[in-house]
Design a protein around this motif. Structure first.
Motif, short mmCIF file in Angstrom:
data_model
loop_
_atom_site.label_atom_id
_atom_site.label_comp_id
_atom_site.label_asym_id
_atom_site.label_seq_id
_atom_site.Cartn_x
_atom_site.Cartn_y
_atom_site.Cartn_z
N GLY A 74 0.81 -1.21 0.00
CA GLY A 74 0.00 0.00 0.00
C GLY A 74 0.84 1.27 0.00
O GLY A 74 0.42 2.30 0.50
N THR A 75 2.04 1.21 -0.55
CA THR A 75 2.90 2.40 -0.62
C THR A 75 2.63 3.15 -1.91
O THR A 75 1.89 2.70 -2.78
CB THR A 75 4.39 2.01 -0.54
OG1 THR A 75 4.68 1.08 -1.58
CG2 THR A 75 4.72 1.38 0.79
N LYS A 78 -1.05 4.04 -2.93
CA LYS A 78 -1.97 3.00 -3.36
C LYS A 78 -2.47 2.22 -2.15
O LYS A 78 -1.76 2.05 -1.17
CB LYS A 78 -1.28 2.03 -4.33
CG LYS A 78 -0.82 2.66 -5.60
CD LYS A 78 -0.13 1.65 -6.48
CE LYS A 78 0.37 2.32 -7.75
NZ LYS A 78 1.07 1.39 -8.61
N LYS A 79 -3.71 1.75 -2.23
CA LYS A 79 -4.26 0.90 -1.18
C LYS A 79 -3.68 -0.51 -1.35
O LYS A 79 -3.48 -0.98 -2.46
CB LYS A 79 -5.79 0.86 -1.32
CG LYS A 79 -6.49 0.13 -0.21
CD LYS A 79 -7.99 0.22 -0.40
CE LYS A 79 -8.67 -0.57 0.69
NZ LYS A 79 -10.12 -0.59 0.51
N ALA A 80 -3.39 -1.17 -0.24
CA ALA A 80 -2.83 -2.52 -0.29
C ALA A 80 -3.77 -3.46 -1.03
O ALA A 80 -4.98 -3.42 -0.84
CB ALA A 80 -2.56 -3.04 1.11
N ASN A 81 -3.24 -4.30 -1.86
CA ASN A 81 -3.99 -5.24 -2.66
C ASN A 81 -3.94 -6.60 -1.96
O ASN A 81 -2.86 -7.17 -1.80
CB ASN A 81 -3.36 -5.31 -4.05
CG ASN A 81 -4.09 -6.24 -4.99
OD1 ASN A 81 -4.56 -7.30 -4.60
ND2 ASN A 81 -4.16 -5.85 -6.23
#
Length: 132
Positions: A74-75, A78-81
């Motif tokens: 999530g870096t 971006k939201k963690a996938n």
């Protein structure tokens, strides 16, 4: 060709071709395909463009790994996938899904024994009709 020259004309390294070779190597194009696009034999390709063939794949893997890392953590805003996380852990951290050493037949037998316990579906399994 003059009277003393024999064989094929000498092929020289070209920087434009080097960029194309590196890009195709990064995308995983087989050597025969790269050679055909450039218009030279595979042996000549590996002789003149060995550096690009090696670095193309390495740089592509690094770029994909960086993108996957960003998705998994999530870096970069971006939201963690949730799909990227276990993939990263399996591929890079040595994690695996443990099946407790149970084979397919043993797992099926266990599921058959516990399928109707506390699920609210026991009526379906016994008679094929839902419970009322």
């Amino acid at each position: 060709m003059t009277g003393n020259q024999r064989g094929r004309p000498r092929v020289e390294r070209e920087e434009t071709a080097a960029r194309h070779v590196k890009a195709m190597a990064a995308m995983g194009v087989p050597l025969e395909g790269v050679a055909a696009v450039i218009g030279i034999a595979r042996h000549t390709l590996t002789k003149l463009y060995a550096h690009e063939l090696e670095l193309g794949g390495i740089e592509a893997n690094a770029k994909v790994a960086e993108s996957l890392f960003q998705m998994a953590t999530g870096t970069a805003g971006k939201k963690a996938n949730v799909v990227a996380c276990p993939f990263w852990l399996k591929a890079r951290a040595g994690w695996r899904e443990d099946d407790d050493g149970m084979g397919k037949k043993e797992a099926a037998a266990l599921l058959a024994r516990v399928a109707d316990k506390d699920t609210g579906w026991s009526g379906l399994l016994a008679t094929g009709e839902p419970e009322s």
